[in-house]
Design an enzyme around this catalytic site. Sequence first.
Site, short mmCIF file in Angstrom:
data_model
loop_
_atom_site.label_atom_id
_atom_site.label_comp_id
_atom_site.label_asym_id
_atom_site.label_seq_id
_atom_site.Cartn_x
_atom_site.Cartn_y
_atom_site.Cartn_z
N LYS A 122 0.64 -1.24 0.20
CA LYS A 122 0.16 -0.03 0.02
C LYS A 122 0.81 1.30 0.15
O LYS A 122 0.83 2.03 0.86
CB LYS A 122 -0.95 -0.04 1.20
CG LYS A 122 -1.86 -1.24 0.76
CD LYS A 122 -2.97 -1.16 2.06
CE LYS A 122 -4.07 -2.31 1.98
NZ LYS A 122 -3.38 -3.61 2.22
N SER A 142 -12.06 -1.62 2.92
CA SER A 142 -13.15 -2.37 3.57
C SER A 142 -13.60 -2.29 4.90
O SER A 142 -14.49 -3.04 5.34
CB SER A 142 -12.89 -3.78 3.05
OG SER A 142 -11.69 -4.41 3.77
O1 O7E Z 1 -9.92 -10.36 5.74
P1 O7E Z 1 -8.82 -11.13 5.11
O2 O7E Z 1 -8.05 -12.21 6.18
O3 O7E Z 1 -9.40 -11.92 3.70
O4 O7E Z 1 -7.74 -10.25 4.58
C1 O7E Z 1 -7.95 -9.39 3.84
C2 O7E Z 1 -6.82 -9.00 2.84
O5 O7E Z 1 -7.00 -7.87 2.12
C3 O7E Z 1 -5.84 -8.48 3.85
O6 O7E Z 1 -4.44 -8.65 3.41
C4 O7E Z 1 -5.70 -6.94 3.89
O7 O7E Z 1 -4.61 -6.28 3.75
C5 O7E Z 1 -6.28 -6.70 2.47
N1 O7E Z 1 -7.28 -5.53 2.34
C6 O7E Z 1 -8.38 -5.51 2.95
O8 O7E Z 1 -8.77 -6.25 3.75
N2 O7E Z 1 -8.98 -4.54 2.95
C7 O7E Z 1 -8.96 -3.42 2.00
O9 O7E Z 1 -9.55 -2.24 2.03
C8 O7E Z 1 -7.64 -3.47 1.15
C9 O7E Z 1 -7.09 -4.94 1.18
C10 O7E Z 1 -6.12 -4.73 0.51
O10 O7E Z 1 -5.49 -5.88 0.08
O11 O7E Z 1 -5.64 -3.66 -0.28
C11 O7E Z 1 -4.83 -3.87 -1.26
C12 O7E Z 1 -5.24 -5.05 -2.03
#
Ligand code: O7E
Length: 217
Positions: free
Chosen positions: A62, A117
């Site tokens: 990020k 999210s």
């Molecule tokens: O909830 P999980 O365990 O399925 O993990 C979710 C993954 O997505 C985790 O690596 C986290 O950093 C990423 N993520 C989010 O959960 N929400 C976001 O808004 C953005 C990301 C993300 O991956 O951003 C870059 C892809």
Amino acid sequence: MQKNTGLIFAADLENGRRAINITNEISDLIDAVKVNYPIILSNGLQIVEELSRTKTVIADLKIADVPHINRKICRNVFEAGASAVICHGFTGKNSIEACIETANQMYGDVYVVAEMSHPDAERFIHHASKEIINIASQLGADGLIAPANDPKRLQKVRKQSKNMRILSPGVGVQGGGAKTAIQAGADQIIVGRSIYDHREPRQAAEKIVQDIGYTNP
Ligand code: O7E
């Protein structure tokens, strides 16, 4: 990054060996493995190189710094074997552009975070998402990140981004569903805990791939 099953494994494990084992076990079910700070800080950049022997690696750092630092971060992870990076969009045009220029020189992809999210994400980033999407599109980013657990926002991002690729986290523990996210406009789904915390990670990955609607050709 090629799209096949539509599933991206978020290997957010400090235990690098376990991350490699699970990635190997589900390698035919995933399009890529995504690494974030927990695994890189615990194992060093070498984990990127090790995982890249099995699978396409997305370095989800990020990235959100000034342009010359973004260039250095991108160069380091691409040299370690990553095929794609994820950068933040709120830093604006010059910082995103630095990532894209470096990626182009190193044959890598760049995905830009358009929306997030987690609870309270709407406070800042959601107000800026339209502009972030426009900038990412104009600069030729390879895709966007938008939340699977908020189908309305995901639909909005899909509409604004036209045909840009959307990678979507938030399935499983964060409350989203893979099928709903695909219907709302996601191209690929990012899942971590629902796979690596499952008793049978392969079974969990198979179920998600089914929900995505992938059928073995
Ligand atoms: O909830 P999980 O365990 O399925 O993990 C979710 C993954 O997505 C985790 O690596 C986290 O950093 C990423 N993520 C989010 O959960 N929400 C976001 O808004 C953005 C990301 C993300 O991956 O951003 C870059 C892809």
